[in-house]
Design a protein around this motif. Structure first.
Motif, PDB file in Angstrom:
ATOM      1  N   UNK A 187      25.847  69.693  68.533  1.00  0.00           N
ATOM      2  CA  UNK A 187      26.534  69.842  69.818  1.00  0.00           C
ATOM      3  C   UNK A 187      27.944  69.275  69.744  1.00  0.00           C
ATOM      4  N   UNK A 188      28.088  68.134  69.096  1.00  0.00           N
ATOM      5  CA  UNK A 188      29.408  67.519  68.965  1.00  0.00           C
ATOM      6  C   UNK A 188      30.321  68.345  68.066  1.00  0.00           C
ATOM      7  N   UNK A 189      29.752  68.915  67.000  1.00  0.00           N
ATOM      8  CA  UNK A 189      30.547  69.794  66.140  1.00  0.00           C
ATOM      9  C   UNK A 189      31.042  70.998  66.918  1.00  0.00           C
ATOM     10  N   UNK A 190      30.178  71.579  67.752  1.00  0.00           N
ATOM     11  CA  UNK A 190      30.554  72.754  68.526  1.00  0.00           C
ATOM     12  C   UNK A 190      31.620  72.411  69.556  1.00  0.00           C
ATOM     13  N   UNK A 191      31.412  71.320  70.277  1.00  0.00           N
ATOM     14  CA  UNK A 191      32.394  70.918  71.289  1.00  0.00           C
ATOM     15  C   UNK A 191      33.741  70.644  70.629  1.00  0.00           C
ATOM     16  N   UNK A 192      33.729  69.941  69.512  1.00  0.00           N
ATOM     17  CA  UNK A 192      34.973  69.672  68.787  1.00  0.00           C
ATOM     18  C   UNK A 192      35.671  70.959  68.383  1.00  0.00           C
ATOM     19  N   UNK A 193      34.924  71.947  67.902  1.00  0.00           N
ATOM     20  CA  UNK A 193      35.536  73.180  67.433  1.00  0.00           C
ATOM     21  C   UNK A 193      36.467  73.804  68.452  1.00  0.00           C
TER      22      UNK A 193
END
Length: 234
Positions: A187-193
């Motif tokens: 989830x954090x990787x996606x939000x960061x993207x």
């Protein structure tokens, strides 16, 4: 070695498209070794879309499919402690970011106020591009926006959607740590993207101005950025 194919970087992030940056961040956070190849031409990719990976000769596209494949094939532990409810929430984040993608793209390619700055940034950073080619890409994006629906919105209405997406994220991203606790997950990787492609851009779109005023989103974005850019692959 696994190879990630995605769009080139811009404004100091590893991919100027949220989906490719999502996969890049996930690979880095999960500790998966990989090569990163940058492309502008997506014609050879599965479904003609970037990003995709080549894993031992098998091409896999779609960012969520890529993450699921990596987690299963390598028995990654990045999500191992998540509950069923948290995994459901990850899917909700993914769908929310799908909506934000269109507004972010609209702000770059469609809005006449911001298009020149985005075009000039691409031309400055990537010498292989030219203005005629970017104009052609812009017209192609206009067709995509019309088909998806965002291209039928007036700018204020389009931004209202994106600002609502960012406001929800601002309510869900904690002031410390990460979405599900002290360690980042997909989830954090996606939000960061997606947030990184807004936050690190100097172009003052309504999305950028709103994000800048959310200290928790800025902190989250910069924390993930520091982690994933510490040792970028060749």
């Amino acid at each position: 070695m696994l190879t990630l194919y995605s769009y080139p970087g811009l404004f100091g992030v590893a991919d100027n498209n949220g989906y490719g940056l999502k996969v890049f961040a996930f690979l880095k956070l999960a500790g998966v070794p990989f090569r990163h190849e940058h492309l502008f031409d997506a014609s050879a990719a599965p479904r003609g879309q970037l990003p995709y990976i080549d894993d031992e000769g098998v091409a896999i596209g779609d960012s969520d499919t890529i993450l699921a494949h990596l987690s299963a094939s390598r028995q990654l532990t990045i999500e191992v402690e998540l509950t069923a409810a948290q995994l459901d929430e990850n899917l909700q984040f993914s769908r929310l970011l799908d909506d934000l993608y269109w507004v972010m793209s609209f702000s770059r390619w469609k809005d006449e106020r911001f298009w020149p700055a985005f075009r000039d940034a691409l031309l400055t950073e990537h010498s292989s591009l030219d203005a005629a080619g970017l104009d052609k890409a812009r017209q192609y994006n206009f067709q995509r926006y019309a088909a998806q629906g965002i291209g039928r919105f007036e700018p204020e209405a389009a931004y209202a959607r994106g600002l609502a997406d960012l406001a929800l994220l601002a309510r869900r991203v904690p002031p410390e740590g990460f979405v599900h606790g002290p360690r980042p997950t997909s989830a954090d990787a996606a939000i960061y993207g997606f947030l990184a492609n807004i936050h690190f851009s100097p172009i003052p779109t309504p999305l950028k101005l709103f994000l800048t005023a959310q200290p928790n989103l800025v902190r989250h974005c910069e924390a993930i950025h520091g982690a994933v850019m510490a040792s970028a692959p060749s």
